[in-house]
Design an enzyme around this catalytic site. Structure first.
Site, mmCIF file in Angstrom:
data_model
loop_
_atom_site.group_PDB
_atom_site.id
_atom_site.type_symbol
_atom_site.label_atom_id
_atom_site.label_comp_id
_atom_site.label_asym_id
_atom_site.label_seq_id
_atom_site.Cartn_x
_atom_site.Cartn_y
_atom_site.Cartn_z
ATOM 1 N N ASP A 1 33.176 45.296 37.927
ATOM 2 C CA ASP A 1 32.641 46.640 37.635
ATOM 3 C C ASP A 1 32.975 47.502 38.856
ATOM 4 O OD1 ASP A 1 30.825 45.233 39.308
ATOM 5 O OD2 ASP A 1 29.120 46.432 38.637
ATOM 6 N N ASP B 1 33.530 44.856 44.780
ATOM 7 C CA ASP B 1 34.449 44.294 43.774
ATOM 8 C C ASP B 1 35.890 44.558 44.218
ATOM 9 O OD1 ASP B 1 32.663 44.017 40.984
ATOM 10 O OD2 ASP B 1 32.002 45.601 42.313
ATOM 11 N N ASN C 1 28.313 49.004 38.193
ATOM 12 C CA ASN C 1 28.117 49.934 39.312
ATOM 13 C C ASN C 1 28.416 51.366 38.898
ATOM 14 O OD1 ASN C 1 27.524 48.100 41.432
ATOM 15 N ND2 ASN C 1 29.681 47.520 41.530
ATOM 16 N N THR D 1 32.168 39.510 38.776
ATOM 17 C CA THR D 1 31.433 40.172 39.856
ATOM 18 C C THR D 1 30.707 41.440 39.385
ATOM 19 O OG1 THR D 1 33.394 41.397 40.602
ATOM 20 C CG2 THR D 1 33.022 39.252 41.603
ATOM 21 N N PHE E 1 21.153 43.256 41.187
ATOM 22 C CA PHE E 1 21.732 44.292 40.328
ATOM 23 C C PHE E 1 22.415 43.734 39.061
ATOM 24 C CE2 PHE E 1 25.262 47.010 39.024
ATOM 25 C CZ PHE E 1 24.603 48.203 38.808
ATOM 26 N N ASN E 2 23.332 42.787 39.206
ATOM 27 C CA ASN E 2 24.137 42.373 38.033
ATOM 28 C C ASN E 2 23.281 41.734 36.935
ATOM 29 O OD1 ASN E 2 26.527 43.303 39.149
ATOM 30 N ND2 ASN E 2 27.011 41.329 40.114
ATOM 31 N N HIS F 1 29.212 40.776 48.756
ATOM 32 C CA HIS F 1 28.719 40.003 47.615
ATOM 33 C C HIS F 1 29.891 39.450 46.786
ATOM 34 C CE1 HIS F 1 24.705 41.747 48.221
ATOM 35 N NE2 HIS F 1 25.212 42.950 48.164
ATOM 36 N N ASP F 2 30.719 40.367 46.315
ATOM 37 C CA ASP F 2 31.765 39.965 45.361
ATOM 38 C C ASP F 2 32.923 39.212 46.029
ATOM 39 O OD1 ASP F 2 30.110 41.163 43.572
ATOM 40 O OD2 ASP F 2 31.277 42.993 43.359
HETATM 41 C C1 BDR Z 1 26.197 43.231 43.135
HETATM 42 O O1 BDR Z 1 25.802 44.492 42.612
HETATM 43 C C2 BDR Z 1 26.836 45.420 42.772
HETATM 44 O O2 BDR Z 1 26.335 46.632 43.240
HETATM 45 C C3 BDR Z 1 27.861 44.794 43.677
HETATM 46 O O3 BDR Z 1 29.167 45.206 43.300
HETATM 47 C C4 BDR Z 1 27.659 43.317 43.466
HETATM 48 O O4 BDR Z 1 28.430 42.822 42.399
HETATM 49 C C5 BDR Z 1 25.300 42.880 44.299
HETATM 50 O O5 BDR Z 1 23.976 42.837 43.876
HETATM 51 CA CA CA Z 2 30.179 44.110 41.413
#
Ligand code: BDR
Ligand code: CA
Length: 309
Positions: free
Chosen positions: A10, A15, A39, A125, A167-168, A240-241
């Protein structure tokens, strides 16, 4: 032989860096990059992905659009972190030459897995919407995929969008539920428990020798690092990703345990929260490999070596 890979993104700031890492590693035969609403809108995630491919002058990787909203819920964007365009403004006015391909991401995922049984690694991701739709349409893909690695959720720590949720998994908890219970034999969760420890700092960026990439990463993460500073008192940006991609390259940078995990979908306060049954109180078979520790130094060594290669 290179691993066949599909990245589902996203595209957002991290990412984008994950895509850079996957391509620059030369470890993968990237069958395609599929996009999803997360996102930013599906449209922006797709354009951002094309911009990143242009940055690397990578013409041959197809980009395929997927779901433009979560399965049941309305889209929920994260412009506060990723900026209006999703890339922290770094490639704002850059013209785009890479064209996205026809097709729908869940179908692309199904067809790729069935064309190369046992060979395809999926690294996701963003919210898990595309994979959930693929599983609903063709449940047998769970038996033919090599492995699934997804960035999402948190099993021991706190959330980053609500007090309990990452978030995801927050954006599309119904999709996460479908994926967790689909019966994948090899599925690894890369959550905030480990990704919060993979913190990119200016010191790391200084080690990047490729000027174009260093300039891009510096520009793209500048606001993100500032926000992190305001919240945590340190300039940094969580990878993160890229960590999920790093694990596809070298599993040894994390240690993990297999447990039964479910996701909350019906709560006023906790939707999107992963519930990991560490003590097997529910007496259900383990369905997810959860990452609990990361060797951040090893990750950044790998990260910098790849981006400098
Ligand atoms: C995840 O949420 C998104 O904002 C980032 O791209 C990542 O995949 C982290 O919580
Ligand atoms: Ca992401």
């Amino acid at each position: 032989m290179k691993k066949k890979l599909i990245l589902d993104v996203d595209t957002g700031i991290d990412d984008a860096i994950g895509i850079l890492l996957a391509i620059k590693s030369r470890q993968f035969d990237i069958l395609g990059i599929t996009t999803v609403s997360g996102n930013v809108s599906l449209e922006s995630a797709t354009l951002n992905t094309c911009k990143i491919l242009d940055l690397l002058e990578e013409k041959d990787i197809p980009v395929i659009k997927g779901a433009d909203s979560p399965i049941l819920r309305k889209p929920f964007f994260e412009h506060r972190i990723h900026g209006e365009d999703g890339l922290g403004g770094a490639l704002k006015d850059v013209p785009i030459t890479h064209k996205y391909s026809e097709g729908f991401a869940p179908d692309f995922i199904i067809n790729s897995i069935l064309s190369f049984p046992g060979e395809v690694t999926l690294v996701l991701t963003g919210p898990l919407t595309n994979l959930a739709l693929a599983v609903k349409k063709c449940p047998q893909i769970t038996k033919h995929v090599k492995e699934v690695i997804f960035m999402g959720g948190v099993v021991k720590g706190v959330g980053n969008v609500t007090p309990t949720s990452e978030f995801n998994t927050f954006v599309d908890p119904e999709a996460a539920k479908i994926v967790l219970h689909a019966g994948f034999e090899s599925i690894i969760q890369v959550g905030l428990d480990v990704t919060r420890k993979a913190l990119l700092t200016e010191e790391h960026i200084k080690l990047l020798k490729n000027e174009k990439l260093a300039r891009y990463i510096n520009g793209s993460t500048a606001d993100y690092q500032q926000k992190y500073m305001e919240r945590y008192g340190m300039r940094a940006c969580a990878m993160h990703d890229p960590l999920a991609v790093g694990i596809a390259i070298n599993r040894n940078i994390v240690s993990s345990e297999k447990h039964y995990v479910d996701v909350e979908t019906k709560s006023e306060l906790c939707d999107g929260q992963l519930v990991c049954d560490f003590q097997n109180r529910l007496n259900k078979p383990a369905n997810l490999q959860v990452c609990l520790h990361v060797d951040s130094e090893a990750f950044f060594e790998l990260f910098i070596a790849i981006l400098n290669s």
